[in-house]
Design a protein around this motif. Sequence first.
Motif, mmCIF file in Angstrom:
data_model
loop_
_atom_site.group_PDB
_atom_site.id
_atom_site.type_symbol
_atom_site.label_atom_id
_atom_site.label_comp_id
_atom_site.label_asym_id
_atom_site.label_seq_id
_atom_site.Cartn_x
_atom_site.Cartn_y
_atom_site.Cartn_z
ATOM 1 N N UNK A 1 40.807 4.032 -20.344
ATOM 2 C CA UNK A 1 41.306 4.220 -21.816
ATOM 3 C C UNK A 1 42.615 3.824 -21.623
ATOM 4 N N UNK A 2 42.645 2.703 -23.134
ATOM 5 C CA UNK A 2 43.857 2.506 -23.146
ATOM 6 C C UNK A 2 45.103 3.475 -23.845
ATOM 7 N N UNK A 3 44.670 3.992 -23.895
ATOM 8 C CA UNK A 3 45.580 5.067 -24.951
ATOM 9 C C UNK A 3 46.031 6.093 -23.526
ATOM 10 N N UNK B 1 28.995 -6.532 -28.943
ATOM 11 C CA UNK B 1 30.552 -7.160 -28.253
ATOM 12 C C UNK B 1 31.361 -6.098 -28.197
ATOM 13 N N UNK B 2 31.190 -6.133 -26.780
ATOM 14 C CA UNK B 2 32.018 -4.577 -26.513
ATOM 15 C C UNK B 2 33.921 -4.608 -26.290
ATOM 16 N N UNK B 3 34.288 -3.737 -26.500
ATOM 17 C CA UNK B 3 35.554 -3.834 -26.389
ATOM 18 C C UNK B 3 36.457 -2.748 -24.818
ATOM 19 N N UNK B 4 36.455 -3.515 -23.453
ATOM 20 C CA UNK B 4 36.663 -3.449 -22.555
ATOM 21 C C UNK B 4 37.900 -2.204 -22.366
ATOM 22 N N UNK C 1 31.667 5.131 -29.196
ATOM 23 C CA UNK C 1 30.132 5.156 -28.831
ATOM 24 C C UNK C 1 30.255 6.600 -28.192
ATOM 25 N N UNK C 2 28.515 7.576 -27.554
ATOM 26 C CA UNK C 2 27.562 6.942 -28.207
ATOM 27 C C UNK C 2 26.841 6.742 -29.714
ATOM 28 N N UNK C 3 27.946 6.903 -30.579
ATOM 29 C CA UNK C 3 27.470 7.181 -31.576
ATOM 30 C C UNK C 3 27.741 5.574 -32.230
ATOM 31 N N UNK C 4 27.799 4.871 -32.295
ATOM 32 C CA UNK C 4 27.898 3.745 -33.177
ATOM 33 C C UNK C 4 26.700 2.628 -32.163
ATOM 34 N N UNK D 1 29.177 -5.859 -33.430
ATOM 35 C CA UNK D 1 30.328 -4.419 -33.419
ATOM 36 C C UNK D 1 30.233 -4.271 -32.581
ATOM 37 N N UNK D 2 30.916 -3.811 -33.283
ATOM 38 C CA UNK D 2 31.990 -3.128 -30.958
ATOM 39 C C UNK D 2 32.228 -1.598 -30.699
ATOM 40 N N UNK D 3 31.314 -1.013 -30.289
ATOM 41 C CA UNK D 3 31.228 -0.033 -29.883
ATOM 42 C C UNK D 3 32.186 0.155 -28.686
ATOM 43 N N UNK D 4 32.807 1.023 -28.773
ATOM 44 C CA UNK D 4 33.485 1.676 -27.603
ATOM 45 C C UNK D 4 34.143 2.694 -27.715
ATOM 46 N N UNK D 5 34.662 3.330 -26.023
ATOM 47 C CA UNK D 5 34.896 5.000 -26.031
ATOM 48 C C UNK D 5 36.002 5.220 -26.645
ATOM 49 N N UNK D 6 35.999 6.599 -26.799
ATOM 50 C CA UNK D 6 37.339 6.978 -27.941
ATOM 51 C C UNK D 6 38.762 6.861 -26.933
#
Length: 379
Positions: free
Chosen positions: A304-306, A236-239, A209-212, A85-90
């Motif tokens: 953040x990428x966005x 497994x984090x998406x940095x 995250x933090x939802x997931x 599972x991949x938690x990531x910030x918006x």
Amino acid sequence: MTNTAADYEAVNDGDENDGGLQDEIPSEDQPAADGELTEEQMRMREFQQHPINNPAKQIRIWTLPIDDLYRKIKNAVLRRRSGIYVPAATGDGKTSSIIAITKRLRMEFGRIAIVRQSYLVHQQPSVRGFYYQFLETMSGNLKGETSAQRTRLVNAFLDAARLAKDDAVYLFIDEAQQMRDMEVGFLKDLYNALELQKVQLVTFLFGQNPGLSDAVNGFKNAKREDLVARFACYDTRLRSFSTLTDITHLLNQIDCTVDKNGRPYTEFFFPTAYANGYRLVCEASQLYSAMKRVMTGGEQYGFPARQVFYAIQDFFAFELDKDAPDFRGSAKQWDIAVANSALKAMLNHKQSTPSACSGLQLALPQTSDSDSPTSAETD
């Protein structure tokens, strides 16, 4: 006709709603048809439709954060290991990562059954709603009672495996933080039904995250090891972007990526400068410094990428008319582009939400446990 795995990534290329202006009489400045557009209007349209500005093109730049995640997911695919599972910030690029990674998997493996699903929240979760979502993605046939829908969904997954001449289906679920316990239970039922037919369901859950992470902790606290073991045993984090190397690699990728006409992205925006040797990668230090000026220690929280892409888009837009043989960006120009990207608001969010931090600490080399699905990464 049965859909192939590739058909499960449909992109809506239809015309957008014209807002009811189709009967308006065109003026000299508003031609009636695309064929009558002026050179300047065509240029503006090309700018608007360029893949850098138009995510609907489904073209994603391959970044170092995506590459880090891909190595782990590819290794799980090679070992047919479910449970990542991949938690990531918006804003960190979950959806873009799924698009880029599934395309790369298809390219490398050639024949592989991949299903992408963006999960929609239901106020009242139901098994019928669960089946409906997946059937809409995979077969389009939504009719019948719940039992018939279940059978049709199981068969759609079996067909995907059969078309790939494999006995596994790789399921990528976006917005997985919206799945309730009951809906993850429905996913377990699908997993078990496929297992009875000797087809393995390998899942990758992507969520905000933090939802997931909260949802996974809820499974653990409720002693739902049946759900954790199948779907959420490997965090497994998406940095985020966090180093100058990340930004340098990104801008170099933009320089090297070509559009449908074979034209490098940077050349499209600055043709004169490009012809005289300008490359966007020379702006890496300027962009990185501008981002760091937004908040002291921002690289620790992660950019953040966005917001990084917004800053690059705005730099292109703001400087488009300054194209010249000696063009170079300035610190002030990058400060303006970064300020316009809302980076400060996102860093404030990360600062106040520890589980949303995905910066420098994730970019550092990690020690892998021997039982992890990512411990023996294979290229």
